[in-house]
Enzyme design. Structure first.
Site, PDB file in Angstrom:
ATOM      1  N   THR A 186      -0.682  -0.303  -3.094  1.00  0.00           N
ATOM      2  CA  THR A 186      -1.519  -1.286  -2.385  1.00  0.00           C
ATOM      3  C   THR A 186      -2.989  -0.964  -2.593  1.00  0.00           C
ATOM      4  OG1 THR A 186       0.250  -1.314  -0.740  1.00  0.00           O
ATOM      5  CG2 THR A 186      -1.770  -2.502  -0.183  1.00  0.00           C
ATOM      6  N   ASP A 243      -6.621   2.941   3.075  1.00  0.00           N
ATOM      7  CA  ASP A 243      -5.416   3.580   2.546  1.00  0.00           C
ATOM      8  C   ASP A 243      -4.201   2.704   2.865  1.00  0.00           C
ATOM      9  OD1 ASP A 243      -3.731   5.461   1.389  1.00  0.00           O
ATOM     10  OD2 ASP A 243      -4.485   7.146   2.571  1.00  0.00           O
ATOM     11  N   GLY A 244      -3.095   2.994   2.224  1.00  0.00           N
ATOM     12  CA  GLY A 244      -1.840   2.309   2.514  1.00  0.00           C
ATOM     13  C   GLY A 244      -1.031   3.079   3.544  1.00  0.00           C
ATOM     14  N   ALA A 245       0.180   2.604   3.816  1.00  0.00           N
ATOM     15  CA  ALA A 245       1.081   3.308   4.739  1.00  0.00           C
ATOM     16  C   ALA A 245       2.509   2.906   4.411  1.00  0.00           C
ATOM     17  CB  ALA A 245       0.753   2.967   6.185  1.00  0.00           C
ATOM     18  N   GLY A 288      -1.703   4.943  -3.682  1.00  0.00           N
ATOM     19  CA  GLY A 288      -0.513   4.093  -3.628  1.00  0.00           C
ATOM     20  C   GLY A 288      -0.740   2.758  -4.303  1.00  0.00           C
ATOM     21  N   GLY A 305       4.081   8.502  -1.356  1.00  0.00           N
ATOM     22  CA  GLY A 305       3.406   8.707  -2.640  1.00  0.00           C
ATOM     23  C   GLY A 305       2.979  10.159  -2.859  1.00  0.00           C
ATOM     24  N   GLU A 340      -4.783  12.767   2.075  1.00  0.00           N
ATOM     25  CA  GLU A 340      -5.027  11.527   2.815  1.00  0.00           C
ATOM     26  C   GLU A 340      -5.450  11.834   4.247  1.00  0.00           C
ATOM     27  OE1 GLU A 340      -2.060   8.479   0.427  1.00  0.00           O
ATOM     28  OE2 GLU A 340      -1.266   9.589   2.115  1.00  0.00           O
ATOM     29  N   LYS A 358       6.162  -3.259   6.128  1.00  0.00           N
ATOM     30  CA  LYS A 358       5.880  -1.906   6.646  1.00  0.00           C
ATOM     31  C   LYS A 358       5.814  -1.850   8.181  1.00  0.00           C
ATOM     32  CE  LYS A 358       5.010  -0.420   2.368  1.00  0.00           C
ATOM     33  NZ  LYS A 358       3.742   0.072   1.916  1.00  0.00           N
TER      34      LYS A 358
HETATM   35  C1  5RP Z   1       0.790   7.967  -0.481  1.00  0.00           C
HETATM   36  C2  5RP Z   1       0.824   7.079   0.698  1.00  0.00           C
HETATM   37  C3  5RP Z   1       0.774   5.613   0.449  1.00  0.00           C
HETATM   38  O1  5RP Z   1      -0.359   5.098   1.068  1.00  0.00           O
HETATM   39  C4  5RP Z   1       2.011   4.989   1.000  1.00  0.00           C
HETATM   40  O2  5RP Z   1       3.137   5.622   0.403  1.00  0.00           O
HETATM   41  C5  5RP Z   1       2.049   3.493   0.711  1.00  0.00           C
HETATM   42  O3  5RP Z   1       2.173   3.268  -0.660  1.00  0.00           O
HETATM   43  P1  5RP Z   1       2.300   1.822  -1.289  1.00  0.00           P
HETATM   44  O4  5RP Z   1       1.012   1.109  -1.060  1.00  0.00           O
HETATM   45  O5  5RP Z   1       2.584   2.091  -2.749  1.00  0.00           O
HETATM   46  O6  5RP Z   1       3.469   1.138  -0.617  1.00  0.00           O
HETATM   47  O7  5RP Z   1       0.872   7.483   1.835  1.00  0.00           O
HETATM   48  O8  5RP Z   1       0.911   9.324  -0.115  1.00  0.00           O
END
Ligand code: 5RP
Length: 226
Positions: A30, A82-84, A28, A98, A104, A122
């Site tokens: 982030t 990781d992001g969320a 993602g 994403g 993940e 978020k």
């Molecule tokens: C991808 C994800 C990402 O971590 C989630 O969508 C957050 O993305 P971003 O940092 O672009 O807002 O779960 O599968």
């Protein structure tokens, strides 16, 4: 959706990284900042190796010099960042806008420590408030699963890109399931996992150890209570 906030949350997670660690790399916008900064530190001599949660994170890691390994090489990981898409007060998560949710979840479950980096847009009171629940399905089963989801409630929609069904790195499709705010995300995660044809869902309950949140007033850290 503020990229400088995403950057600040992402670089704060580098404090968790130690020499010799085997890392999980999320997916993602982030986490892209985190991978780039990690690459810069590897360039300065930091020795780590990593398993990526998507082909695009793997490509970026290789580009910036982070050594990539697979689960053929390592059995467990020290730390995944990781992001969320949503974070609840209990640190339960919605992920997968994403499209990398299954890898993940595999990587997060193989990790000793799972750290999430987000901007404060978020943060929600209940999951399902701002994001649909992505559900990865075997393509053959997408209509069957969508009917099951509609019977439970809410509105499932097959994810499309340029009019064609989105295809995950695993060769599957994703149904984005718009639901009312969820009272018991852990039960729903289990129920979704029990539907034949579902590979997994973007509900990640009882998994995050720490969430780093960047907002206008600074960066704060939310820790899972023991
Ligand atoms: C991808 C994800 C990402 O971590 C989630 O969508 C957050 O993305 P971003 O940092 O672009 O807002 O779960 O599968």
């Amino acid at each position: 959706m503020n990229d400088s906030l995403k950057y600040r949350a992402a670089v704060a997670a580098l404090d968790e990284v130690r020499a010799g660690m085997t890392l999980g790399l999320g997916t993602g916008s982030t986490v892209t900042h985190y991978i780039r900064e990690l690459g810069r530190r590897v360039g300065e001599g930091l020795e780590v190796r990593a398993v990526a949660t998507s082909l695009r994170s793997e490509a970026l890691a290789r580009e910036v010099g982070v050594p990539i390994v697979t689960f053929a090489d390592v059995a467990s990981l020290d730390l995944t960042v990781d992001g969320a898409d949503e974070v609840s007060p209990q640190l339960d998560l919605t992920k997968g806008l994403g499209g990398a949710l299954v890898r993940e979840k595999v990587v997060a479950r193989a990790s000793e420590r799972f750290v999430i980096v987000v901007d404060d847009s978020k943060i929600v009171d209940r999951l399902g408030t701002r994001s649909p629940i992505p559900v990865e399905v075997v393509p053959f089963a997408s209509d069957v699963v969508s009917r099951r989801l509609r019977a439970i409630g809410g509105e499932p929609r097959l994810r499309r890109v340029d009019g064609e069904p989105f295809v995950s790195d695993n060769g599957n499709h994703v149904v984005d399931w718009r639901v009312e705010p969820i009272d018991d995300p852990a039960a729903l995660e289990r129920d979704l996992k029990g539907i034949t044809g579902v590979v997994d869902s973007g509900l990640f309950t009882n998994m995050a150890d720490r969430v780093i949140v960047a907002g206008a007033s600074g960066v704060r850290s939310l820790e899972r209570s023991p």
